[in-house]
Design an enzyme around this catalytic site. Structure first.
Site, short mmCIF file in Angstrom:
data_model
loop_
_atom_site.label_atom_id
_atom_site.label_comp_id
_atom_site.label_asym_id
_atom_site.label_seq_id
_atom_site.Cartn_x
_atom_site.Cartn_y
_atom_site.Cartn_z
N GLN A 161 0.84 -1.34 -0.07
CA GLN A 161 -0.22 0.17 0.06
C GLN A 161 0.79 1.26 -0.01
OE1 GLN A 161 -3.75 0.37 2.49
NE2 GLN A 161 -2.44 2.04 3.64
N GLU A 203 -3.26 9.23 -1.94
CA GLU A 203 -2.59 10.14 -0.76
C GLU A 203 -1.45 10.99 -1.44
OE1 GLU A 203 -1.77 7.78 2.61
OE2 GLU A 203 -3.50 7.17 3.01
N ASP A 240 3.96 0.46 4.55
CA ASP A 240 2.73 0.17 4.90
C ASP A 240 2.33 -1.17 4.30
OD1 ASP A 240 0.18 -0.23 6.10
OD2 ASP A 240 -0.56 1.38 5.89
N ASP A 310 -1.62 -0.90 12.83
CA ASP A 310 -2.84 -0.18 12.53
C ASP A 310 -4.06 -0.84 12.45
OD1 ASP A 310 -4.56 1.47 10.91
OD2 ASP A 310 -3.44 1.55 9.07
N LYS A 335 -5.67 6.84 14.70
CA LYS A 335 -6.34 7.29 13.55
C LYS A 335 -7.82 7.87 14.32
CE LYS A 335 -4.88 5.06 9.58
NZ LYS A 335 -5.45 3.58 8.74
N ARG A 364 -6.26 9.95 7.10
CA ARG A 364 -6.80 8.85 6.68
C ARG A 364 -6.45 9.03 4.83
NH1 ARG A 364 -9.61 5.06 9.69
NH2 ARG A 364 -9.01 3.78 7.91
N SER A 365 -6.83 7.92 3.97
CA SER A 365 -6.65 8.11 2.61
C SER A 365 -7.78 9.14 2.23
CB SER A 365 -6.60 6.62 1.79
OG SER A 365 -7.77 6.12 2.22
N LYS A 386 2.12 10.59 10.07
CA LYS A 386 2.04 10.22 8.72
C LYS A 386 0.99 10.74 8.05
CE LYS A 386 1.12 5.60 6.54
NZ LYS A 386 0.22 4.45 6.70
P1 PGA Z 1 -6.81 4.16 5.08
O1 PGA Z 1 -5.10 3.91 4.78
O2 PGA Z 1 -6.86 5.48 5.46
O3 PGA Z 1 -7.07 3.91 3.70
O4 PGA Z 1 -6.92 3.10 5.75
C1 PGA Z 1 -4.09 4.44 5.53
C2 PGA Z 1 -3.46 3.40 6.39
O5 PGA Z 1 -3.47 2.12 5.93
O6 PGA Z 1 -2.48 3.55 6.98
ZN ZN Z 2 -1.94 1.51 7.51
#
Ligand code: PGA
Ligand code: ZN
Length: 426
Positions: A161, A203, A240, A310, A335, A364-365, A386
């Site tokens: 990712q 992102e 990640d 995470d 988060k 978040r994404s 991050k």
């Molecule tokens: P997400 O990705 O906001 O799509 O969950 C961010 C991450 O996995 O750190």
């Molecule tokens: Zn993550």
């Protein structure tokens, strides 16, 4: 005291509906909460309430969550002191009554929680970082910045990712941004020259066109060198893996490499990457249910790399406590919308710190133009932030806000850079 709570639909960085909450105090002062949204969400996250009506915003509207804010939540909070963040958050948790905030929606609850915090800071006339941290926050975070997007953020252009950099050699926040800037653009040029750059992902990292999962590592090392830095000294790699997305309950798969792995084989692959490349940090190397691999990895690699949970922890106190007790990692991704209130988020940070682990405050994404998390990172002295890549204003607003916070802190601002790792790494 709180006079009125309103909510309405706005749009996130992917153009999807989300909600904004406006809290108005009796003296006319206001505060706002803008709610982000993930794509590679963990199964243990608090529930993001969407309408799922195919005829409205392709199922993605949030009008139910908005109506919960305006009716039920407003009715119990109007008249309360805006400074009682803990009491207000607890009231919403009780009102919701479910384990994962699925009745009112974690997005509804978080919007109110953030707006209350904002209004409280505005009422005191201080920046949010000062308000949230009781004046004790002064640690300027080290940034973890995405260079390539992948997985759920780039339509599975590659299986991993996030490929990120951490400017471990930086002596100041400014220098960390300069290094990141140089590596990000060098990586773009290397990818373009190789015909591997298709655009930018969710992102802001480059959208890659790779044939194997090892290819990005080569590009990365070339980019770091082309930018004039030494890999592993000035700049380290962070990954990640978001491995819950790659696991079916018995096997891991990396479709790009056309390979299927047993958990043992996948363990060996993760370990070999950490040994072969200058990796300082790895997030979700295993699925959130593959506890045995987490435990083994922590035992063997826990003093060599930062191991971030995470999807494993989803900023959930109970899950982090379990992780600490069973020694599954040495870092927790934090988060706000995984758990749904500001109070619980700060508790998750404190719990992580008390265990001697490192919190990483994360976006978040799907993001908004709000910089709440930049303040949260400094307020809690978390030391790491991050926020995706070094492009797109919903990302840059966070990096830029840290510049402003540092100016505001003046002499008391403290940047320790990669010294943050001294407590966990050898
Ligand atoms: P997400 O990705 O906001 O799509 O969950 C961010 C991450 O996995 O750190
Ligand atoms: Zn993550």
């Amino acid at each position: 005291n709180i006079k009125q709570i309103d909510a309405y639909q706005i749009y996130d960085s992917r153009g999807y509906p989300t909600l904004e909450v406006e809290v108005t105090l009796e003296n006319g002062i206001k505060g706002y909460g803008l709610v982000p949204s993930g794509a590679s969400t963990g199964q243990f996250e608090a529930l993001e309430l969407r309408d799922h009506d195919k005829n409205k915003f392709r199922g993605k509207s949030v009008f139910k969550a908005i109506s919960h804010v305006k009716a039920e939540i407003a009715s119990v909070l109007v008249g309360d002191s805006v400074f009682d963040q803990r009491g207000i958050d607890q009231k919403m948790i009780t009102l919701d009554g479910t384990e994962n905030k699925s009745r009112l929606g974690a997005n509804a609850i978080l919007g109110v929680s953030m707006a209350v915090a904002n209004a409280g800071a505005n009422a005191k006339g201080v920046p949010l970082y000062e308000y949230l941290g009781d004046g004790k926050g002064n640690l300027i975070p080290l940034n973890e910045i995405q260079i390539l997007g992948g997985g759920a953020h780039a339509d599975w252009a590659n299986d991993i990712q996030d490929f990120l950099v951490i400017a471990i050699g930086a002596k100041s926040y400014e220098e960390s941004l300069e290094i990141t800037h140089n590596v990000y653009h060098a990586a773009g040029e290397v990818m373009k020259a190789r015909g591997k750059r298709l655009g930018i992902a969710d992102e802001g990292g480059w959208w890659p066109d790779y044939r194997t999962n090892e290819e990005p590592f080569e590009v990365f090392l070339e980019a770091i060198q082309m930018a004039g830095y030494v890999p592993g000294e000035d700049v380290a790699i962070s990954l990640d893996i978001a491995a819950s997305d790659l696991y079916d309950g018995t096997h891991y798969s990396l479709p790009l490499d056309k390979k299927i792995y047993t958990p043992d084989e996948f363990y060996d692959l993760m370990k070999s990457w950490c040994e072969k490349y200058p990796i300082i940090s790895i997030e979700d190397p295993f699925a959130d249910t593959d506890i045995a691999n987490w435990k083994r990895f922590k035992t063997e690699m826990g003093t060599k790399v930062q191991i971030i949970g995470d999807d494993l922890f989803t900023t959930n106190i109970t899950r982090i406590e379990y992780g600490i007790e069973h020694d599954l990692a040495n870092s927790v991704l934090i988060k706000l919308n995984q758990i749904g209130t500001v109070t619980e988020t700060i508790e998750a940070v404190r719990l992580t710190q008390r265990a001697g682990w490192l919190p990483v405050i994360s976006a978040r994404s799907g993001e908004t133009e709000d910089a709440f998390i930049a303040h949260l990172a400094v307020a809690t002295n978390s030391g790491q932030l991050k926020v995706g890549s070094f492009a797109r204003s919903e990302r840059m607003v966070k990096w830029n806000e840290v510049i402003r916070i540092q100016r505001h802190l003046g002499e008391s601002a403290n940047f320790i850079g990669s010294d943050i790792y001294h407590t966990i790494l050898e």
